[in-house]
Design a protein around this motif. Structure first.
Motif, short mmCIF file in Angstrom:
data_model
loop_
_atom_site.label_atom_id
_atom_site.label_comp_id
_atom_site.label_asym_id
_atom_site.label_seq_id
_atom_site.Cartn_x
_atom_site.Cartn_y
_atom_site.Cartn_z
N TYR A 35 0.86 -1.18 0.01
CA TYR A 35 0.13 -0.17 -0.07
C TYR A 35 0.95 1.36 0.18
CZ TYR A 35 -3.38 -3.36 1.51
OH TYR A 35 -4.12 -4.45 1.69
N VAL A 36 0.61 2.27 -0.92
CA VAL A 36 1.12 3.27 -1.13
C VAL A 36 0.45 4.60 -0.70
CG1 VAL A 36 2.93 4.65 -2.51
CG2 VAL A 36 2.74 2.42 -2.77
N LEU A 96 2.82 -1.45 4.13
CA LEU A 96 2.68 -0.04 4.00
C LEU A 96 3.66 0.88 3.78
CD1 LEU A 96 0.62 2.67 3.99
CD2 LEU A 96 0.95 2.53 6.47
N CYS A 97 3.63 1.62 2.80
CA CYS A 97 4.77 2.64 2.68
C CYS A 97 4.41 4.20 2.18
CB CYS A 97 5.91 2.07 1.66
SG CYS A 97 5.41 1.91 -0.22
N VAL A 103 -0.84 -0.80 -4.32
CA VAL A 103 -1.95 -0.42 -4.39
C VAL A 103 -2.06 1.13 -3.67
CG1 VAL A 103 -4.37 -0.11 -3.33
CG2 VAL A 103 -3.35 -2.55 -3.88
N PRO A 104 -1.87 2.14 -4.67
CA PRO A 104 -1.76 3.59 -4.27
C PRO A 104 -3.02 3.98 -3.60
CG PRO A 104 -1.66 3.21 -6.77
CD PRO A 104 -2.14 1.95 -6.39
N LEU A 105 -2.83 4.37 -2.38
CA LEU A 105 -3.75 4.98 -1.53
C LEU A 105 -3.72 6.66 -1.77
CD1 LEU A 105 -3.21 3.24 1.78
CD2 LEU A 105 -4.62 2.48 0.05
N LEU A 106 -4.31 6.71 -2.85
CA LEU A 106 -4.41 8.46 -3.46
C LEU A 106 -5.90 8.49 -4.18
CD1 LEU A 106 -0.91 8.33 -5.33
CD2 LEU A 106 -1.36 9.11 -3.14
#
Length: 253
Positions: free
Chosen positions: A6-7, A38-39, A66-69
């Motif tokens: 997760y980014v 997570l990063c 997975v971009p958390l954007l």
């Protein structure tokens, strides 16, 4: 072995990073993949390359990123791919597939409506919504926020939905507040289209507090946050990417 990385955007606010970490724990509970890390793109640790390293250290041979954007702009189009390329150089045999930001999706409209619904004052025919985006020099940002505003108006049947941005694009936050203040609407629902707390949320709060007294009632809604609906979106994206891999493998046999 498959992994999910997760980014998140990252923030100097510890609370924002904590929100991201807590959300990832919810995702871990909902998605049956053994390795999940997570990063952050910037302003927090671990960075993306370190996140990949941690997945590999646990045995990952394929990573779903997975971009958390919220929207596809500079981070999704440039920063994340560049970091993943560096990680690929460190781990040449590693397979990396990258998902997309949440984007213009009906679930995002539902999250906005949920946040507005948390306010004790209901929407009516004397109401407008001011949707505040983060802003970016990428032209897709304004296009996507405009599309979200249009869908929001259709779904709520509110008389007017306007947009403004905190950086890089017009109308600015000041311009958006000024236009809303000059409007005929009695109730102005201010919706920060932000995923986490931080400097930008504080900026909105400060600007609203400085507004002159008028005939209007201003209602600041919560930022979107890591809403439970986002877990479902991530589940769908991970399933789609996993199925694509299985189909490709079966064709290659």
């Amino acid at each position: 072995m498959e992994a999910i990385l997760y980014v998140s955007h990252g923030s100097r606010f510890a609370a924002a990073c904590y929100e991201a970490a807590r959300f990832v724990e919810q995702c871990k509970a909902a998605i049956d993949i053994p390795i999940q890390e997570l990063c952050f793109v910037e302003l927090a640790e671990p960075d993306i390359v370190t996140g990949v390293d941690r997945c590999v250290a646990q045995g990952a041979t394929r990573i779903i990123v997975v971009p958390l954007l919220l929207l596809s702009a500079g981070h999704a189009k440039h920063d994340i791919p560049a970091a993943l390329e560096l990680a690929k150089q460190r781990h040449p045999s590693l397979e990396i597939v990258c998902g997309t930001p949440f984007g213009v999706h009906e679930s995002m409209i539902d999250i906005i409506i949920d946040r507005i619904g948390e306010h004790p004052t209901p929407l009516d025919n004397e109401s407008m919504i001011l949707l505040i985006g983060r802003g970016s020099s990428d032209p897709d940002t304004k296009r996507d926020i405009t599309a979200i505003a249009r869908l929001l108006k259709e779904k709520t049947n509110v008389p007017h939905v306007d947009i403004c941005f905190l950086a890089a694009i017009h109308p600015t936050l000041d311009e958006g507040l000024e236009q809303a203040n000059a409007s005929i609407y009695r109730h102005v629902f201010v919706v920060p289209y932000l995923l986490f707390t931080g400097v930008l949320m504080k900026t909105i709060e400060r600007k609203l507090e400085a507004l002159p007294v008028s005939h209007q009632q201003w209602h600041l809604c919560s930022y979107l946050g890591y809403h439970p609906r986002l877990v479902t979106l991530i589940q769908e994206q991970v399933l789609s990417l996993s199925l694509a891999k299985k189909e490709a493998d079966s064709k290659g046999r």
